[in-house]
Design a protein around this motif. Structure first.
Motif: not given
Length: 153
Positions: A31, A64, A68
């Motif tokens: 990110q 996250n 991703e």
């Protein structure tokens, strides 16, 4: 990249056991932020349990990493964006590394989730018993179990 190569890479990242023998990437951009992923995972796994203050950090990291992973997979899937087979292989390798990290982080919560479930179940039983006692007219401070209302002892 040709269509069969794209399918081959996608099959590879979804294969059961793809993470066996794979390494967690030392450093990865997730990110838009550079993370020392290997160090983070090993630091968290060294502990017996994840401290309360770290749980949120770990959950955020997992979220996250999943995001991703999805973005990288979509880069391989997207036929509109031309990438070479070598770039696709690098993406696949990084996805498998992310999966490895996610697996390691997911295993941390196993005992905590189980104990939380047991605690919730015990609390539910306790509430149910209190409800039944109240509905049946029994008070906790009644010492005369089995003695009905209005009867003398």
């Amino acid at each position: 990249m040709r269509e069969f190569e794209r399918k081959q890479l996608l099959e590879r990242i979804e294969r059961e056991g793809a993470t066996i023998g794979a390494n967690i990437p030392e450093r990865i951009t997730v990110q838009g932020e550079d993370i020392d992923l290997q160090e983070f995972v090993f630091e968290i796994r060294r502990r017996e349990t994840v401290p309360a203050g770290e749980r949120e950090r770990v959950e955020r990291a997992k979220k996250n990493l999943r995001r991703e992973r999805l973005q990288r997979k979509q880069q391989i899937e997207d036929e509109e964006t031309p990438i070479s087979f070598e770039e696709g292989e690098e993406l696949a390798k990084s996805i498998i590394g992310i999966d490895r990290a996610l697996n390691a982080l997911e295993q941390l919560g196993g005992a905590d989730i189980e104990s939380e479930a047991q605690a919730k179940e015990a609390a539910d039983r306790k509430r149910w018993m209190k409800f039944l006692q109240k509905a049946l007219g029994h008070n906790d401070d009644d010492s005369g179990v089995g003695v009905g209302r209005g009867r003398s002892r």
